[in-house]
Design a protein around this motif. Structure first.
Motif, short mmCIF file in Angstrom:
data_model
loop_
_atom_site.label_atom_id
_atom_site.label_comp_id
_atom_site.label_asym_id
_atom_site.label_seq_id
_atom_site.Cartn_x
_atom_site.Cartn_y
_atom_site.Cartn_z
N HIS A 1 -8.77 -2.08 -7.21
CA HIS A 1 -8.80 -2.32 -5.76
C HIS A 1 -10.11 -1.81 -5.17
O HIS A 1 -10.68 -0.85 -5.64
N ILE B 1 -6.92 -5.03 0.60
CA ILE B 1 -5.72 -4.98 -0.23
C ILE B 1 -5.66 -6.35 -0.88
O ILE B 1 -5.42 -7.34 -0.21
N LYS C 1 -11.91 -0.34 -1.54
CA LYS C 1 -11.40 0.39 -0.37
C LYS C 1 -11.39 -0.50 0.86
O LYS C 1 -10.79 -0.16 1.87
N TRP D 1 -9.33 6.15 -1.92
CA TRP D 1 -9.50 4.75 -1.53
C TRP D 1 -8.17 4.08 -1.21
O TRP D 1 -8.10 3.25 -0.32
N CYS D 2 -7.14 4.40 -1.98
CA CYS D 2 -5.93 3.59 -1.94
C CYS D 2 -4.75 4.28 -1.28
O CYS D 2 -3.69 3.67 -1.13
N CYS E 1 0.85 -1.19 0.00
CA CYS E 1 0.00 0.00 0.00
C CYS E 1 0.89 1.23 0.00
O CYS E 1 1.94 1.25 0.63
#
Lengths: 190, 268, 704
Positions: C576, C581, C578, C182-183, C19
């Motif tokens: 992806h 992962i 939210k 989100w990422c 991440c």
């Protein structure tokens, strides 16, 4: 001594709907899976033009005249004088569910393990130690703020935005800023 | 189909309202038909008392902690639920007294009047418990209308079962009461359709429910029987009436839409 | 020693997930049990808070369905599991390894499959374990970001970007195919602050993402046409004389050739037609980007998951160079960086045992695991050691993988939960979470270094990857003396201290790794990425024209490279979520409460053409496979696109890789050893199976 009423400013303009606040609450209190003191409510397309892109993050609104307190037959709810936090006393609760039915914001919830109601405590134990509530601390974009509603200037904030239950006489300690849309460039296909 | 919740409260409200209905109807007929000898039957407060007792016992089971039920009187100053317990307690006490006195052969109008007033108050307070902002469809006069209808219909019918000689007198009253229930059953959702989102969704939830149409069907049948066919009072009809009341109360406790269920959705 | 705060012992941890944010954490322990976690207040990036995934960690550790002791499945795939001891498990494995060696005369039949499941630095130990056994087969490459890495390497010599905290200095931010809301939620505050200081925020993305909803301007580009859009903008910038002549003449190579290419090949009307953005918008965006300084572009990883992905990134890089934004505070084309990958990687670097003789490892493309297993011969791959990876959920062409696994003789899976891959394993070894092991973490986005302390004893019989490697080494040597060189008795302190060197100490301004016990530290950053104008390319300049790229079979210039031809009516995007992962987190009950069910997102107009309503059960299918899932109608997706977020929903059988094949992207070999995967150049069709729950009796009453 001047009065204090703590409440939440839900800044949906900043909120990114990341659910961090709701999970930070679970992380702190580990309620049973289905019990969520804080919830994210996605806004439907009539309020924000894209579904699941605008959110209200809501928990207990620590109302001025709480419906839960009025409903409780055993007096399990008290409103702290020092900061207006509405506290539910688990020891007194007999699990009648009347507060759950009465609160228009869905704050009290039934804990199937304890067979009692419970709700957001505003982390009063943390407040008493000078710490922020777990949800407020966790927000990565300051979209969830704790304010003293007796002192803060709330004039630019909304009390009952679209999609939030309009109530009279309860006076929830929550104010909102609405989400905004960007300028959008997209091709519509036939 | 989703599981039915709050069965203890369904039973408690129906039984307590049946009890109050008996008291009220008996009082009514004693006042207007003073010559009817069987009206002062001890079986009337007896059955009412039994209903109330069973109802109160049932109500304990909706608590997460039934043993804490006694503490529910703690918040009389603000909580209508506390007051409801008190009201039914008071009504039960007078009703019990009335029953005992009648079995001793004493007919004391003042005691009957007291239980009449206490019963009426108890149903009114009971309805007030459900009038709160959580369920906008119930934050109206409808809980009282529903509860009163139940008390009226079941009270009349049970009275007729205890005093068969009254049946012919009661039949038109039962017909009127059934017409009232029928109307409230179908009018309430129409009323809600003109309300806010939660009220309209409540109406739609009713229209989508099998329960709503089954109860409506039974009510139409019953009303037809009493208005056009001058039906006799039979156990079968009592069962059917009770079933439709139970279904109505299941709707009341399961098909109301909570204000919080629609947060984030437009009022439109 | 941990700090004591009130009734809690407080430990330092670092989220090791794949991440951007790699959060520095604090863990509060009481009665030998984790009570809650928080973000480390010292990190100005994490800023005291985690994310929805990080805050679910306590449940991950104590989940009822966590695997806490070794398991054996006989036969594989049958669901007949039996508990076995570590000793039995390790002996079975050790004997199999010896059997392979005796049969084949080498260990190429033993393959290690690792992924991005745990980025803790000492979690490289499975690699070291393999090296210490001899010469084995290894997966090489990454499905994540390789094409973009190569693109930046051709342009600038290396992937490198400014500190994300310097986004606040930017006046014009293009978030291109990236969804930090989100990422990388902790990056959002810097973007917001930049806006408060007057910056404009632009999002270019095929999807109306959560980040798009927070932008000033959103442009819906057609997937995979980002490069053409960038070249269109480049043409406008040159046409209108908005370039940075100083930067171009002093620090770039091949500008004239690039201009000539744009002149001859790029027609704005065509660009607009292809990428779906009106000419006027392309012009105004180009003008703003070139004239408002500093301007920056954050390039997401999605756009390079195409058959023309590397070309897309090169074209965008060119915008940064044309305008001289590269090397400036608040500027640059940001993709990621590896400048902090300067540890010793001791755990990964073991030498083979003496008996192994000369030889070398066999490498296979990590992104085509199924095909590579099927293709490997002389010797075939007989045994797979799978750790930090969940191929049955995340590897491409799942139907093919099911075939490939049939070829394997022994599958060992090191895991925390009964994943789809564990279901296809012979032996499952329970592995620790970050709270049960000591390690270190750095990010590929921000510049913080954090220590990860063991906060609790391992749950059940769980062991860390490093401990497993030590224990296997011990077992190997006990059964077959001298067969494994992996250390067997190092303490976790020793493992950590062996990762450090003077460069690390200098970069992070510390004198001992133990300094990290008092909190994470940030690298001392002397200047912006490429701030001195010296690039790591062969010419030392920014290379619009890269001979190196040409020699690797690519175009020398950032040119238009057409995307993959559609093979079905809808493009499918599998980005992806939210809530997860990859296949981590979504399986937790806490997460299920927020996101109970997978869905396919479809535009209402496309749905109407297919007769699909919201929440209908639908089948998404292509030549490779299918997914049965509920539909969700939303205008956040384009009309020709279906979106299925990749995730592992426990007990739901949902796997987007049924539809995604292993088509390679254009670049990736140069820096990562294998090409990337065209994850977003995938196509499928959709049809309705059955409608949402019937609405009796009035179907026309529709609640929205």
């Amino acid at each position: 001594m001047s009065r204090i009423q703590l409440g939440f400013h839900i800044n949906a303009k900043k909120c990114i709907g990341c659910f961090t606040c709701a999970m930070a609450c679970k992380n702190m209190y580990h309620q049973p899976v289905a019990v969520l003191w804080r919830k994210l409510y996605p806004l439907d397309e009539s309020i924000y033009p894209f579904s699941h892109r605008g959110f209200y993050s809501l928990a207990c609104n620590h109302c001025e005249t709480p419906a839960c307190q009025a409903a409780c037959p055993v007096g399990a709810y008290t409103k702290r004088v020092r900061d207006g936090v509405v506290i539910h006393d688990q020891d007194k609760c007999i699990g009648c569910g009347n507060c759950i039915r009465s609160c228009p914001f869905g704050a009290p919830q039934y804990n199937p393990v304890l067979r009692k109601a419970e709700k957001c405590s505003l982390c009063w134990q943390r407040l008493d130690q000078g710490l922020k509530p777990a949800c407020v601390l966790s927000c990565p974009v300051e979209a969830l703020e704790l304010k003293d509603f007796c002192k803060a200037d709330l004039s630019s904030l909304l009390a009952f935005p679209p999609g939030f239950p309009v109530t009279s006489g309860i006076n929830p300690s929550v104010r909102f800023t609405l989400p905004q849309s960007p300028c959008i460039v997209r091709q519509e296909m036939p | 189909m989703k599981p039915i919740k709050e069965i203890p409260l369904v039973l408690f409200t129906i039984l307590s309202q049946a009890a109050v209905g008996l008291t009220l109807m008996e009082g009514f007929f004693i006042f207007f038909y003073p010559g009817e000898a069987r009206l002062w039957s001890p079986a009337v407060p007896g059955l009412a008392f039994l209903c109330l007792l069973v109802g109160l016992a049932c109500s304990l089971f909706h608590l997460g902690h039934p043993s804490g039920g006694i503490r529910s009187l703690a918040n009389l100053s603000v909580s209508w639920l506390s007051r409801e317990i008190l009201a039914f307690g008071g009504y039960g006490a007078v009703l019990g007294l009335d029953m005992v006195l009648r079995y001793q052969g004493m007919k004391i109008p003042m005691v009957l009047l007291s239980s009449f007033i206490a019963g009426l108050a108890a149903v009114a307070v009971s309805a007030r418990v459900y009038k709160n902002p959580g369920y906008p469809a119930l934050d109206t006069f409808w809980p009282f209308v529903f509860f009163a209808g139940t008390a009226w219909v079941l009270g009349l019918f049970l009275l007729g079962m205890i005093c068969p000689s009254l049946a012919s007198v009661l039949r038109p009253f039962i017909a009127v009461a059934l017409v009232f229930e029928l109307m409230t059953h179908f009018l309430a959702p129409i009323f809600w359709l003109s309300g806010g989102r939660a009220q309209r969704c409540t109406a739609i939830a009713h229209y989508r429910s099998f329960f709503f149409w089954i109860r409506g069907g039974i009510l139409v049948l019953m009303t037809g029987l009493f208005v056009f066919a001058r039906s006799d009072l039979s156990v079968l009809i009592l069962v059917l009436l009770t079933v439709q009341e139970l279904i109505g109360r299941v709707l009341f406790f399961n098909y109301m839409v909570h204000a919080a269920d629609h947060i984030g959705k437009s009022l439109e | 020693m941990p700090v004591t705060k009130g009734e809690y012992q407080v430990f330092r941890n670092a989220c090791p997930r794949n991440c951007y944010d790699t959060c520095s954490m604090q863990t509060y322990v009481k009665d030998q049990r984790i009570q809650f976690v928080e973000g480390a207040p010292e990190s100005s990036f994490t800023d005291g808070g985690l994310c929805v995934k990080g805050y679910s960690y306590v449940q991950q550790v104590y989940a009822k369905d966590r695997i806490t002791h070794p398991l054996r499945q006989v036969p594989r795939g049958s669901g007949h599991w039996e508990r076995i001891s570590w000793d039995t498990a390790l002996e079975t494995i050790a004997r199999k390894i010896r059997e392979i060696e005796e049969k084949d005369g080498s260990l190429h039949g033993l393959c290690l499959a690792t992924g991005s499941g745990n980025h803790g630095i000492t979690n490289n130990s499975p690699d070291g374990m393999m090296s210490s056994l001899g010469y084995t087969t290894r997966t090489r490459g990454t499905p994540c970001w390789p094409a973009g890495i190569d693109a930046q390497a051709y342009d600038m010599g290396e992937m490198w970007c400014n500190d994300p905290e310097d986004l606040v200095k930017s006046r014009y931010i293009i978030l291109w195919g990236v969804n930090p809301a989100w990422c990388s939620i902790h990056s959002m505050k810097f973007i917001y602050e930049a806006r408060e200081r007057g910056a404009r925020i632009i999002v270019i993305d095929p999807l109306f993402t959560q980040t798009a909803a927070k932008a000033d301007l959103y442009c819906q580009v057609k997937a995979g046409t980002d490069g053409i859009l960038a070249l269109g903008m480049a043409r406008v910038i040159i046409e209108e004389g908005l370039t940075d002549p100083d930067f171009l003449s002093n620090h770039t190579l091949g500008y004239e050739r690039f201009t000539a290419y744009l002149d001859q090949q790029i027609c704005l009307a065509q660009v607009s037609e292809i990428c779906g953005i009106p000419e006027s918008e392309i012009r105004s965006m180009a003008r703003d980007f070139a004239s408002i300084k500093p301007a920056t572009i954050w390039v997401g990883y999605g756009m390079q998951r195409h058959t023309n992905g590397g070309a897309n990134v090169r074209a965008i890089d060119a915008l940064g160079a044309l305008t001289g934004n590269i090397g400036k505070p608040g500027g640059g084309v940001r993709y990621g960086h590896k400048t902090n990958r300067i540890f010793n990687y001791y755990a990964a670097s073991m030498s083979p045992p003496q008996g192994a003789g000369p030889g070398k490892d066999r490498f296979i493309n990590t992104n085509r695991l199924a095909q590579e297993i099927l293709d490997a011969e002389n010797p075939p791959i007989r045994m797979l050691w799978n750790t930090c990876r969940n191929p049955f959920s995340q590897d491409f062409n799942r139907p093919l993988l099911e075939r490939a696994f049939k070829k394997l003789e022994l599958v060992v899976c090191v895991e925390q939960f009964m994943t789809m891959t564990c279901e296809q394993a012979d032996i499952v070894l329970p592995v620790t979470t970050l709270f049960e092991e000591d390690t270190l973490n750095v990010a590929y986005w921000h510049y913080w270094l954090a220590l990860n302390e063991k906060a609790i004893a391992p749950v059940g019989e769980c062991r860390s990857n490093t401990r497993i490697a030590m224990d296997l080494s011990e077992k190997m040597n006990q059964l077959f003396p001298g067969s494994c060189t992996f250390p067997t008795h190092l303490t976790s302190e020793e493992w950590i201290s062996r990762e450090f060197n003077d460069r690390v100490y200098e970069m992070f301004g510390i004198t001992s790794w133990k300094d990290l016990k008092s909190g994470p530290v940030k690298a001392v950053i002397p200047r912006e990425a490429w701030g001195d104008g010296r690039f790591a390319t062969p010419s030392g300049k920014y290379e619009f024209y890269s001979k190196l790229a040409q020699s690797h079979g690519h175009k020398a210039l950032p040119e238009v490279v057409p995307g993959r031809k559609p093979s079905a009516p809808f493009r499918i995007l599998t980005p992806h979520s939210k809530f997860s992962i990859h296949s981590q987190f979504q399986n937790l009950d806490y997460m299920t409460a927020f996101n109970p069910e997978p869905c396919v997102r479809i535009h209402p107009k496309a749905a109407a053409q297919k007769g699909i309503c919201d929440k209908d059960l639908v089948r998404v299918f292509n030549d490779q496979g299918q997914i049965v899932v509920r539909s969700r109608l939303t205008t956040t997706v384009p009309q020709d696109t279906l979106v299925l977020h990749e995730a592992w929903f426990k007990n739901k059988g949902y796997c987007v890789q049924n539809l995604v094949d292993d088509q390679s992207s254009d670049m990736g070999v140069f820096k990562t050893g294998s090409p990337g995967v065209a994850i977003h150049d995938q196509f499928a069709d959709i049809e309705k199976i059955s409608p949402a729950a019937r609405r009796f009796p009035f179907n026309f009453w529709k609640t929205r």
